[in-house]
Motif scaffolding. Structure first.
Motif, PDB file in Angstrom:
ATOM      1  N   GLY A  64       0.911  -1.028  -0.106  1.00 20.87           N
ATOM      2  CA  GLY A  64      -0.128  -0.045  -0.037  1.00 20.87           C
ATOM      3  C   GLY A  64       0.739   1.171  -0.273  1.00 20.87           C
ATOM      4  N   PRO A  65       0.299   2.370  -0.355  1.00 25.03           N
ATOM      5  CA  PRO A  65       1.041   3.623  -0.415  1.00 25.03           C
ATOM      6  C   PRO A  65       1.487   3.947   0.818  1.00 25.03           C
ATOM      7  N   SER A  66       2.469   4.849   1.060  1.00 26.16           N
ATOM      8  CA  SER A  66       3.073   5.304   2.282  1.00 26.16           C
ATOM      9  C   SER A  66       1.977   6.148   3.284  1.00 26.16           C
ATOM     10  N   GLY A  67       1.927   5.753   4.290  1.00 23.84           N
ATOM     11  CA  GLY A  67       0.664   6.429   4.932  1.00 23.84           C
ATOM     12  C   GLY A  67      -0.732   5.778   5.168  1.00 23.84           C
ATOM     13  N   SER A  68      -0.601   4.409   4.491  1.00 19.77           N
ATOM     14  CA  SER A  68      -1.733   3.752   4.512  1.00 19.77           C
ATOM     15  C   SER A  68      -1.954   3.193   5.604  1.00 19.77           C
ATOM     16  N   GLY A  69      -1.251   3.005   6.675  1.00 16.11           N
ATOM     17  CA  GLY A  69      -1.305   2.185   7.931  1.00 16.11           C
ATOM     18  C   GLY A  69      -0.841   1.007   7.860  1.00 16.11           C
ATOM     19  N   LYS A  70       0.103   0.384   7.145  1.00 15.49           N
ATOM     20  CA  LYS A  70       0.454  -0.915   6.901  1.00 15.49           C
ATOM     21  C   LYS A  70       1.417  -1.166   8.103  1.00 15.49           C
ATOM     22  N   SER A  71       2.670  -0.307   8.149  1.00 14.13           N
ATOM     23  CA  SER A  71       3.433  -0.435   9.499  1.00 14.13           C
ATOM     24  C   SER A  71       2.755  -0.512  10.663  1.00 14.13           C
ATOM     25  N   THR A  72       1.874   0.422  10.824  1.00 14.63           N
ATOM     26  CA  THR A  72       1.228   0.682  12.196  1.00 14.63           C
ATOM     27  C   THR A  72       0.341  -0.669  12.584  1.00 14.63           C
ATOM     28  N   LEU A  73      -0.269  -1.135  11.229  1.00 13.18           N
ATOM     29  CA  LEU A  73      -0.994  -2.646  11.608  1.00 13.18           C
ATOM     30  C   LEU A  73       0.025  -3.741  12.112  1.00 13.18           C
ATOM     31  N   LEU A  74       1.066  -3.618  11.240  1.00  7.87           N
ATOM     32  CA  LEU A  74       1.905  -4.748  11.723  1.00  7.87           C
ATOM     33  C   LEU A  74       2.636  -4.764  13.145  1.00  7.87           C
ATOM     34  N   ARG A  75       2.964  -3.203  13.585  1.00 10.69           N
ATOM     35  CA  ARG A  75       3.454  -3.239  14.858  1.00 10.69           C
ATOM     36  C   ARG A  75       2.398  -3.305  15.865  1.00 10.69           C
ATOM     37  N   SER A  76       1.214  -3.117  15.687  1.00 10.60           N
ATOM     38  CA  SER A  76       0.233  -3.364  16.520  1.00 10.60           C
ATOM     39  C   SER A  76      -0.168  -5.079  16.958  1.00 10.60           C
ATOM     40  N   ILE A  77       0.574  -5.824  15.932  1.00 10.55           N
ATOM     41  CA  ILE A  77       0.441  -7.298  16.193  1.00 10.55           C
ATOM     42  C   ILE A  77       1.139  -7.729  17.259  1.00 10.55           C
ATOM     43  N   ASN A  78       2.251  -6.935  17.513  1.00  8.77           N
ATOM     44  CA  ASN A  78       3.320  -7.313  18.711  1.00  8.77           C
ATOM     45  C   ASN A  78       2.935  -6.043  20.081  1.00  8.77           C
ATOM     46  N   CYS A  79       2.002  -5.469  19.775  1.00 11.21           N
ATOM     47  CA  CYS A  79       1.937  -4.281  20.839  1.00 11.21           C
ATOM     48  C   CYS A  79       2.868  -3.201  20.917  1.00 11.21           C
ATOM     49  N   LEU A  80       3.473  -3.121  19.591  1.00 13.70           N
ATOM     50  CA  LEU A  80       4.587  -1.861  19.604  1.00 13.70           C
ATOM     51  C   LEU A  80       3.824  -0.897  19.572  1.00 13.70           C
ATOM     52  N   GLU A  81       2.676  -0.859  19.110  1.00 10.95           N
ATOM     53  CA  GLU A  81       1.776   0.255  18.830  1.00 10.95           C
ATOM     54  C   GLU A  81       0.406  -0.243  19.549  1.00 10.95           C
ATOM     55  N   LYS A  82      -0.198   0.782  20.233  1.00 10.14           N
ATOM     56  CA  LYS A  82      -1.307   0.534  21.211  1.00 10.14           C
ATOM     57  C   LYS A  82      -2.475   0.668  20.238  1.00 10.14           C
ATOM     58  N   ILE A  83      -3.433  -0.079  20.235  1.00 12.66           N
ATOM     59  CA  ILE A  83      -4.599   0.081  19.436  1.00 12.66           C
ATOM     60  C   ILE A  83      -5.678   0.822  20.304  1.00 12.66           C
ATOM     61  N   ASP A  84      -6.652   1.349  19.552  1.00  2.29           N
ATOM     62  CA  ASP A  84      -7.704   2.013  20.430  1.00  2.29           C
ATOM     63  C   ASP A  84      -8.912   1.194  20.520  1.00  2.29           C
ATOM     64  N   ARG A  85      -8.940   0.453  19.600  1.00  4.45           N
ATOM     65  CA  ARG A  85     -10.126  -0.600  19.684  1.00  4.45           C
ATOM     66  C   ARG A  85      -9.793  -1.886  18.589  1.00  4.45           C
ATOM     67  N   GLY A  86     -10.173  -3.039  19.072  1.00  3.97           N
ATOM     68  CA  GLY A  86     -10.172  -4.128  18.081  1.00  3.97           C
ATOM     69  C   GLY A  86      -9.632  -5.419  18.840  1.00  3.97           C
ATOM     70  N   VAL A  87      -9.595  -6.449  18.250  1.00  2.33           N
ATOM     71  CA  VAL A  87      -9.096  -7.742  18.894  1.00  2.33           C
ATOM     72  C   VAL A  87      -7.969  -8.407  18.083  1.00  2.33           C
ATOM     73  N   ILE A  88      -6.961  -8.704  18.871  1.00  3.49           N
ATOM     74  CA  ILE A  88      -5.796  -9.253  18.231  1.00  3.49           C
ATOM     75  C   ILE A  88      -5.544 -10.555  18.886  1.00  3.49           C
ATOM     76  N   GLU A  89      -5.504 -11.626  18.076  1.00  5.87           N
ATOM     77  CA  GLU A  89      -5.273 -13.164  18.589  1.00  5.87           C
ATOM     78  C   GLU A  89      -3.939 -13.427  17.814  1.00  5.87           C
ATOM     79  N   VAL A  90      -3.035 -14.172  18.588  1.00 10.61           N
ATOM     80  CA  VAL A  90      -1.812 -14.890  17.938  1.00 10.61           C
ATOM     81  C   VAL A  90      -1.735 -16.133  18.624  1.00 10.61           C
ATOM     82  N   GLY A  91      -1.847 -17.164  18.004  1.00 12.44           N
ATOM     83  CA  GLY A  91      -1.654 -18.647  18.535  1.00 12.44           C
ATOM     84  C   GLY A  91      -2.653 -19.043  19.463  1.00 12.44           C
ATOM     85  N   GLY A  92      -3.933 -18.565  19.358  1.00 14.18           N
ATOM     86  CA  GLY A  92      -4.969 -18.828  20.286  1.00 14.18           C
ATOM     87  C   GLY A  92      -4.938 -18.200  21.408  1.00 14.18           C
TER      88      GLY A  92
END
Lengths: 266, 303
Positions: free
Chosen positions: A45-73
């Motif tokens: 995606g173009p820069s600023g589309s949020g792809k890095s933020t999405l990736l970083r939210s998977i391991n909590c380097l970025e706090k999310i405001d809302r949503g569910v992240i599940e890894v390995g159950g």
């Protein structure tokens, strides 16, 4: 892994309704994404589309405001208390991060430690490995990324491509179940990109689950199982890599990919 | 500008020369002028100082290594060491508090630095020295509850104790700012990498962040150390027999004020020089992996 039905699709990463704002700017506007065990998913995606933020939210380097992240159950960064999600303490969040490896655009190797010390630091401190075990594991990882013999070099003595390969070995030393790559080749000279992508391909072939933010369209087409195209904080297209890249169904995907036309031909 | 003698033949001749000779470097004959001028002025000044009887060099020679002076010097040195160690330990805690997520801890740290940088060292020293007047007894008790332990302040805090407390409080305020600056100078990616590897915060601070922060902490700390070493002379006002006070005791006896001040000055310069040399090597130690050994001391050569 033993499964009763080999065709059943059981995702190891499940993201639902991920929302995140920086001030008034909404970077992620309700993203859903599934990544199956052993799958390689590229986020484009173009820069600023949020792809890095999405990736970083998977391991909590970025706090999310809302949503569910599940890894390995298990839920990452949050726990279900009654009918609400509650943020975990840093210690609990850290425990969840242990199984998620991360590779950064700028490598972020520890410059005052040797290659070996970089790799064995976390396994000893976090996984409680003995030094000799950690060193043995580091040696085999270094030979895997083609850098055996550089164990006692300092990061400053390595090329960009070598640094990134050390960073990959460092993440793998924690024996993660999932690997996240945040633009792993964007800081590299063009002639060094190939050696890092080769390591990524080997990892994919070995069955590692990988989420890769990248601008390397040809890599995505060749190696990724699936591709997600992000634009303005939403996934506008998601599907098998070749299908999305070669015959995109969405206008935004088409206009984004058209900028890489020269690249796809080589 | 074109040289009038320049021609195609000259160009070819120049090309031929490149096969046998290097380019002639510019000479700088006038560079020596200021050095010669300075040498003459300094020689003139020092020969005058050496022959001037008011400096009392024989007296200087008699006292420079006398037992009294060396005892004062020793007290100054160990006082500096104790104050530096305690000050930096407290300073590290305050720096970490200042960088913490907890707003109360941040406010405490900020207030501490604000207060102890605002109060002059001499005033702080006099307060600590006279603390017995403010709080005659020190009481260990449960707040609003029974007394557990009680002691006379005068018995607990000696003159040297008051000195150590005052200097440590003062030192910690400056040390914490130096350490905080060092921590902030480390690239944010280092924190993130440590976090992504799930390394616990304390281990990350000690193993990853502080060793890298040292590069900017050391030069500022060396200045603080030298400053503290000289500032200990302030303690002479409450009759701590440091280097300066020892010299004062002697000149109050024999009225040889200038020679004895020179004795003290000479020792201050000697110890400061030693600290500077140590600083050079410690900087080399912490910089060794970050930059090539050849580039040590200058990030880039601008000259």
């Amino acid at each position: 892994m033993m499964t009763t039905n080999p065709h059943a699709y059981s995702p190891i990463i499940r993201l639902r309704n991920i929302q995140k704002s920086f001030g008034h700017r909404r970077v992620l506007q309700g993203v859903d994404l599934d990544v199956g065990r052993g799958e390689v998913v590229c986020l484009l995606g173009p820069s600023g589309s949020g792809k890095s933020t999405l990736l970083r939210s998977i391991n909590c380097l970025e706090k999310i405001d809302r949503g569910v992240i599940e890894v390995g159950g298990r839920l990452i960064g949050h726990e279900l208390v009654g009918r609400r999600l509650r943020e975990l303490t840093p210690r609990q969040a850290r425990a969840h991060r242990v199984d998620i490896g991360m590779v950064f655009q700028a490598f972020n190797l520890f410059p005052h430690l040797t290659v070996l010390q970089n790799i064995i630091e976390a396994p000893i401190a976090v996984r409680r490995l003995t030094r000799s075990e950690a060193v043995r594991r580091a040696d085999s990882l270094l030979s895997m990324v083609g850098l055996s013999g550089r164990a006692h070099s300092y990061p400053r003595e390595l090329s960009g491509g070598q640094k990134q390969r050390v960073a990959i070995a460092r993440a793998l030393a924690m024996q993660p179940t999932v690997m996240l790559f945040d633009e792993p080749t964007s800081a590299l000279d063009p002639e060094l990109v190939g050696e890092v992508l080769t390591v990524l391909k080997d990892l994919a072939a070995a069955g590692m689950t990988m989420v890769v933010v990248t601008h390397e369209i040809s890599f995505a087409r060749e190696v990724a199982d699936k591709v997600a195209i992000l634009d303005e904080g939403k996934i506008v297209e998601f599907g098998p890599a070749r299908q999305v890249i070669e015959c995109p169904g969405h206008d935004r995907t088409r206009s984004f990919l058209s900028r890489f036309a020269w690249k796809a031909s080589d | 500008m074109q040289n009038s003698q320049y021609s195609e033949e000259a160009f070819l001749a120049a090309v031929r020369l490149t096969k046998t000779t290097d380019i002639l470097q510019r000479k700088h004959p006038l560079r020596w002028l200021p050095a010669i001028f300075l040498a003459v002025v300094l020689a003139w000044f020092f020969s005058d100082v050496a022959r001037n009887p008011a400096f009392g060099w024989p007296v200087f020679g008699r006292y420079v290594a006398s037992a009294e002076i060396l005892k004062g010097l020793w007290l100054t040195i160990w006082l500096t060491c104790v104050v530096m160690i305690l000050g930096f330990a407290l300073g590290l805690i305050i720096a970490v508090m200042r960088l913490s997520n907890n707003p109360t801890l941040r406010a405490i740290a900020w207030t501490y630095v604000w207060l102890f940088r605002a109060v002059p060292l001499l005033v702080l020293l006099l307060f600590c020295f006279n603390i017995g007047y403010l709080f005659p007894t020190i009481v260990l008790a449960i707040p609003f509850g029974p007394i557990v332990y009680q002691i006379e302040t005068q018995d607990l805090i000696s003159t040297i104790g008051a000195t150590i407390i005052a200097f440590t409080l003062h030192e910690a305020a400056y040390a914490s700012e130096i350490i905080r600056g060092g921590i902030l100078s480390v690239d944010g990616g280092q924190h993130e990498a440590a976090e992504a590897l799930a390394i616990p915060p304390l281990r990350s601070l000690l193993r990853i962040i502080l060793p890298q922060a040292m590069r900017s902490i050391i030069p500022a700390s060396a200045s603080l150390l030298i400053g503290t070493f000289k500032n200990t002379s302030v303690a002479s006002v409450i009759a701590v027999t440091d280097l300066l006070y020892s010299a004062q005791i002697i000149y109050n006896r024999n009225y040889e004020i200038v020679p004895l001040l020179l004795v003290a000055t000479a020792w201050y310069i000697v110890v400061t020089s030693v600290i500077s040399v140590i600083q050079y090597f410690v900087e080399g130690y912490f910089g060794r992996s970050l930059v090539g050994n050849k580039q040590l001391g200058s990030v880039k050569n601008y000259t």
